[in-house]
Scaffold this motif. Sequence first.
Motif, PDB file in Angstrom:
ATOM      1  N   VAL A 191       0.875  -1.176   0.000  1.00 55.95           N
ATOM      2  CA  VAL A 191       0.000   0.000   0.000  1.00 55.95           C
ATOM      3  C   VAL A 191       0.907   1.219   0.000  1.00 55.95           C
ATOM      4  CG1 VAL A 191      -1.788   1.278   1.222  1.00 55.95           C
ATOM      5  CG2 VAL A 191      -1.810  -1.223   1.233  1.00 55.95           C
ATOM      6  N   ALA A 192       0.948   1.915  -1.117  1.00 51.24           N
ATOM      7  CA  ALA A 192       1.896   3.016  -1.281  1.00 51.24           C
ATOM      8  C   ALA A 192       1.549   4.197  -0.378  1.00 51.24           C
ATOM      9  CB  ALA A 192       1.928   3.471  -2.737  1.00 51.24           C
ATOM     10  N   ASP A 200       6.214   2.242   0.893  1.00 50.64           N
ATOM     11  CA  ASP A 200       4.952   1.638   1.290  1.00 50.64           C
ATOM     12  C   ASP A 200       4.624   1.967   2.738  1.00 50.64           C
ATOM     13  OD1 ASP A 200       4.582   0.486  -1.174  1.00 50.64           O
ATOM     14  OD2 ASP A 200       5.349  -1.482  -0.581  1.00 50.64           O
ATOM     15  N   LEU A 201       3.346   2.215   2.992  1.00 47.67           N
ATOM     16  CA  LEU A 201       2.884   2.352   4.375  1.00 47.67           C
ATOM     17  C   LEU A 201       2.904   1.003   5.068  1.00 47.67           C
ATOM     18  CD1 LEU A 201      -0.217   4.709   3.994  1.00 47.67           C
ATOM     19  CD2 LEU A 201       1.883   5.226   5.236  1.00 47.67           C
ATOM     20  N   LEU A 202       2.464  -0.010   4.351  1.00 48.46           N
ATOM     21  CA  LEU A 202       2.444  -1.376   4.865  1.00 48.46           C
ATOM     22  C   LEU A 202       2.212  -2.316   3.695  1.00 48.46           C
ATOM     23  CD1 LEU A 202      -0.818  -2.042   4.766  1.00 48.46           C
ATOM     24  CD2 LEU A 202      -0.828  -0.869   6.952  1.00 48.46           C
ATOM     25  N   GLN A 203       2.254  -3.618   3.983  1.00 49.60           N
ATOM     26  CA  GLN A 203       1.967  -4.617   2.970  1.00 49.60           C
ATOM     27  C   GLN A 203       0.799  -5.477   3.416  1.00 49.60           C
ATOM     28  OE1 GLN A 203       5.562  -6.822   1.987  1.00 49.60           O
ATOM     29  NE2 GLN A 203       5.961  -5.426   0.295  1.00 49.60           N
ATOM     30  N   LEU A 204       0.004  -5.880   2.453  1.00 53.13           N
ATOM     31  CA  LEU A 204      -1.137  -6.748   2.715  1.00 53.13           C
ATOM     32  C   LEU A 204      -0.823  -8.165   2.247  1.00 53.13           C
ATOM     33  CD1 LEU A 204      -3.981  -4.434   1.361  1.00 53.13           C
ATOM     34  CD2 LEU A 204      -3.279  -4.714   3.747  1.00 53.13           C
ATOM     35  N   GLN A 205      -1.329  -9.147   2.978  1.00 55.86           N
ATOM     36  CA  GLN A 205      -1.239 -10.549   2.577  1.00 55.86           C
ATOM     37  C   GLN A 205      -2.625 -10.987   2.123  1.00 55.86           C
ATOM     38  OE1 GLN A 205       1.702 -12.966   5.153  1.00 55.86           O
ATOM     39  NE2 GLN A 205       0.567 -11.725   6.625  1.00 55.86           N
ATOM     40  N   LEU A 206      -2.763 -11.318   0.837  1.00 56.77           N
ATOM     41  CA  LEU A 206      -4.096 -11.531   0.283  1.00 56.77           C
ATOM     42  C   LEU A 206      -4.165 -12.794  -0.569  1.00 56.77           C
ATOM     43  CD1 LEU A 206      -4.857  -7.902  -0.930  1.00 56.77           C
ATOM     44  CD2 LEU A 206      -5.601  -8.961   1.213  1.00 56.77           C
ATOM     45  N   THR A 302      -2.270  -7.580   7.312  1.00 57.56           N
ATOM     46  CA  THR A 302      -1.067  -6.771   7.105  1.00 57.56           C
ATOM     47  C   THR A 302       0.183  -7.574   7.413  1.00 57.56           C
ATOM     48  OG1 THR A 302      -1.132  -5.889   9.362  1.00 57.56           O
ATOM     49  CG2 THR A 302      -2.291  -4.663   7.652  1.00 57.56           C
ATOM     50  N   TYR A 303       1.278  -7.138   6.783  1.00 55.66           N
ATOM     51  CA  TYR A 303       2.578  -7.769   6.977  1.00 55.66           C
ATOM     52  C   TYR A 303       3.573  -6.669   7.289  1.00 55.66           C
ATOM     53  CZ  TYR A 303       6.894 -10.328   5.920  1.00 55.66           C
ATOM     54  OH  TYR A 303       8.133 -10.897   5.984  1.00 55.66           O
ATOM     55  N   ALA A 304       4.229  -6.752   8.414  1.00 58.99           N
ATOM     56  CA  ALA A 304       5.163  -5.699   8.830  1.00 58.99           C
ATOM     57  C   ALA A 304       6.447  -5.753   8.017  1.00 58.99           C
ATOM     58  CB  ALA A 304       5.486  -5.861  10.302  1.00 58.99           C
TER      59      ALA A 304
END
Length: 304
Positions: A191-192, A200-206, A302-304
């Motif tokens: 997520v930019a 990125d602000l954070l990453q999503l696991q989808l 989310t993924y740190a």
Amino acid sequence: MQEVTRHFRAMNTDVRVAILAGDPKEANRYIDQVEALFADTEGRLSRFLPDSELSALNTAAGRPFQASAMLFEVVHAAVEAARMTNGIFDPTVLPSLIAAGYDRSFELLGDQPAGRAAGWRGSWRDIRLDPSARTITIPQGCALDLGGIGKGWAVDRAVELLSDWVSFGVDAGGDLYVGGRRHDRPWRIGVADPRFPGRDLLQLQLEDRAVATSSVIRRRWVRGGEVMHHIIDPRTGNPASSRVIAATVVADSVAQAEVLAKAAIILGEEQGLRLIEGVGARGLLVLANNDYVMSTTLQGMTYA
């Protein structure tokens, strides 16, 4: 198994398709279909192409227009999205967009003199759909913009084309869907941060999820000395002015995520999150004060 990828330009954005495949030739045949779908969708739904079907519909305002199956389906989806958001998403904002200066493809915009306010434009409630005749009637003075929801619709149709594959992704400028798992793990989607490109602000696991992001930062221009952007608040006819500068939504379909992201920017953080969560989606809203708020149900993705 190898990841077969292709990049192409369509609908004024960069599109990336990826398939995890044992047969690259077969995967590329499917990607050919996706690329053709995007080209056809742009040719029918672009408001920037004078010979598009959407341009013909807008020109025919005031009388029934015989629509293709695609145009009818997307306009119907837009009306239903307007109903879901109580008119916060409204496909009839095109006159207001033009009045704000967004009258041509974004890369052609520059500083502009002040313009006149848009006149009466109607609203989504004025659109008449006749499924039996497959006609659309919009009132005189009204015109439709289907850019965002049309792009989301195209990604959703691409997902249907690729549904035979165990692992795939379609990304149209941040409006995307990931199917299955990537190398036995959930797909990681960044997520930019709209304020700092490349971070990125954070990453999503989808897995098997749609994501769409809207922002007032990227598509900006100056008109009459005032900074404008492309997300119009239909209640005022002017660019949205809430504290939300970007919204990312995770949903079941890309078209729904796209609609909810734009609506959240218009409504602001409290009402925006309430709308998103009320239909079972998840959201992350970036605020003008460099903070962000998110759905509690999104934290597990989310993924740190």
